[in-house]
Scaffold this active site. Structure first.
Site, PDB file in Angstrom:
ATOM      1  N   HIS A 146      34.191  34.720  39.621  1.00 18.47           N
ATOM      2  CA  HIS A 146      33.271  33.739  40.203  1.00 18.47           C
ATOM      3  C   HIS A 146      32.971  32.618  39.195  1.00 18.47           C
ATOM      4  CE1 HIS A 146      31.950  37.435  42.604  1.00 18.47           C
ATOM      5  NE2 HIS A 146      32.328  36.583  43.540  1.00 18.47           N
TER       6      HIS A 146
ATOM      7  N   HIS B 210      31.022  37.996  38.768  1.00 21.98           N
ATOM      8  CA  HIS B 210      31.856  38.412  37.640  1.00 21.98           C
ATOM      9  C   HIS B 210      32.598  37.187  37.117  1.00 21.98           C
ATOM     10  CE1 HIS B 210      35.037  38.174  40.611  1.00 21.98           C
ATOM     11  NE2 HIS B 210      34.412  39.065  41.370  1.00 21.98           N
TER      12      HIS B 210
ATOM     13  N   GLY C 248      38.641  31.181  45.715  1.00 24.96           N
ATOM     14  CA  GLY C 248      39.623  31.883  44.898  1.00 24.96           C
ATOM     15  C   GLY C 248      40.884  32.225  45.675  1.00 24.96           C
TER      16      GLY C 248
HETATM   17  P1  AMP Z   1      33.183  37.058  47.023  1.00 21.62           P
HETATM   18  O1  AMP Z   1      31.858  37.004  46.321  1.00 21.62           O
HETATM   19  O2  AMP Z   1      33.993  38.264  46.693  1.00 21.62           O
HETATM   20  O3  AMP Z   1      33.084  36.762  48.495  1.00 21.62           O
HETATM   21  O4  AMP Z   1      34.023  35.864  46.406  1.00 21.62           O
HETATM   22  C1  AMP Z   1      33.505  34.555  46.320  1.00 21.62           C
HETATM   23  C2  AMP Z   1      34.605  33.638  45.854  1.00 21.62           C
HETATM   24  O5  AMP Z   1      35.081  34.064  44.587  1.00 21.62           O
HETATM   25  C3  AMP Z   1      35.800  33.614  46.795  1.00 21.62           C
HETATM   26  O6  AMP Z   1      36.296  32.290  46.888  1.00 21.62           O
HETATM   27  C4  AMP Z   1      36.775  34.523  46.089  1.00 21.62           C
HETATM   28  O7  AMP Z   1      38.115  34.233  46.408  1.00 21.62           O
HETATM   29  C5  AMP Z   1      36.488  34.206  44.644  1.00 21.62           C
HETATM   30  N1  AMP Z   1      36.933  35.283  43.764  1.00 21.62           N
HETATM   31  C6  AMP Z   1      36.674  36.619  43.913  1.00 21.62           C
HETATM   32  N2  AMP Z   1      37.290  37.321  42.952  1.00 21.62           N
HETATM   33  C7  AMP Z   1      37.970  36.424  42.181  1.00 21.62           C
HETATM   34  C8  AMP Z   1      38.816  36.525  41.032  1.00 21.62           C
HETATM   35  N3  AMP Z   1      39.095  37.707  40.478  1.00 21.62           N
HETATM   36  N4  AMP Z   1      39.348  35.397  40.525  1.00 21.62           N
HETATM   37  C9  AMP Z   1      39.079  34.188  41.089  1.00 21.62           C
HETATM   38  N5  AMP Z   1      38.281  34.020  42.158  1.00 21.62           N
HETATM   39  C10 AMP Z   1      37.734  35.122  42.711  1.00 21.62           C
END
Ligand code: AMP
Length: 283
Positions: free
Chosen positions: A40, A37, A148
């Protein structure tokens, strides 16, 4: 814009990494679990500003799931992900089928930072996260890696392990990207029913109310956290935890004189668990 080169195993990742080194190019890694999204994509944009080439990884890491049903229900969208990465200008994607050998027996743990908040409710979660991130950093050997701040406890654990293990990669945080109503973007938002989606905006509303109260001089953590709970429960959600913590140690803050802290919250809406956090005070 051409899509990223897709690398499906360790050997092709190492070869790709070697080619970047030979060409004198710096590399930024953005680890993800896919179902990408705008949050990311903001990490990809940050990565592009920090290094010559950017590699994202997509791997739904089984060892960080404490519940098999959660792993099974985790959203996946390989085609949509590729299109978004192409749009974002990401150069390479590492998407392996698995990263654990049959005899895997080594774990990375940061117990002091993992016992609280999400770690208290998801046994083994941060052990899985710390282990997979260490493996990805070893495999991709990036100059920088972007994470993030939405996953606040996670990034603090990764910063700790990178420092403690003398890893050469620079760890960089990126701010949380939100929907128009304040809900933090998350792959899990796809699983919310329309009703639950509307209710989930109460997480950020509650955090905002606590931040305003803090700015107005309120320092009692019970009062600040009460505002968060009230907003979420008033909207129909269930709070798993809401805590005011010191940002580095993640220890609970009670003091009346604190200048700054982080309010971290996990809440359930219609069977979906969401997390968020907000810094209060200066900084
Ligand atoms: P995930 O795919 O949920 O494991 O997240 C992958 C990376 O994207 C991690 O470093 C998360 O912290 C970051 N991330 C997830 N959601 C957001 C967001 N809304 N804003 C910024 N970074 C994000």
């Amino acid at each position: 814009m051409p899509g990223p080169i897709v690398l499906r195993d360790r050997e092709s990742l190492r070869a790709w990494r070697g080619a970047q080194r030979a060409a004198g190019l710096s590399v930024a890694l953005v680890p993800t679990m896919g179902a990408l999204h705008e949050g990311h994509l903001s990490l990809i944009a940050k990565a592009l500003s920090e290094a010559d080439v950017v590699i994202a990884s997509i791997y739904v890491n089984p060892t960080q799931f404490d519940r098999p049903d959660d792993l099974a229900a985790y959203p996946r969208d390989p085609e949509g992900d590729l299109a978004l990465l192409a749009r974002a200008g990401c150069h390479a994607l590492f998407e392996p089928p698995t990263l654990y050998g049959p005899h895997h027996a080594t774990w990375v743990e940061v117990p002091t930072l993992s016992a609280t908040l999400c770690g208290a409710h998801r046994p083994g979660h941060f052990r899985g996260v710390a282990t997979i991130v260490t493996k990805l950093l070893a495999l991709a050997a990036p100059d920088v890696a972007i994470f993030g701040e939405k996953d606040f406890q996670q990034i603090q654990i990764i910063r700790r392990l990178a420092a403690d293990l003398d890893l050469p990669t620079r760890i960089i945080g990126a701010p949380t990207i939100r929907e128009a109503d304040g809900l933090a973007m998350s792959s899990r938002n796809r699983r919310l029913s329309p009703d639950a989606r509307a209710q989930a905006a109460s997480i950020h509303a509650g955090l905002g109310a606590a931040r305003r109260a803090f700015a107005d001089g309120e320092r009692r953590s019970a009062v600040l956290l009460g505002l968060v709970r009230e907003a979420i429960e008033g909207a129909g959600g269930t709070v798993e935890y809401a805590e005011l913590v010191e940002p580095e140690t993640l220890s609970p803050l009670e003091t009346e004189a604190l200048p700054t802290g982080v309010i971290a919250v996990a809440a359930w809406f219609g069977g979906v668990r969401l997390i968020d956090n907000l810094r209060v005070g200066e900084g």
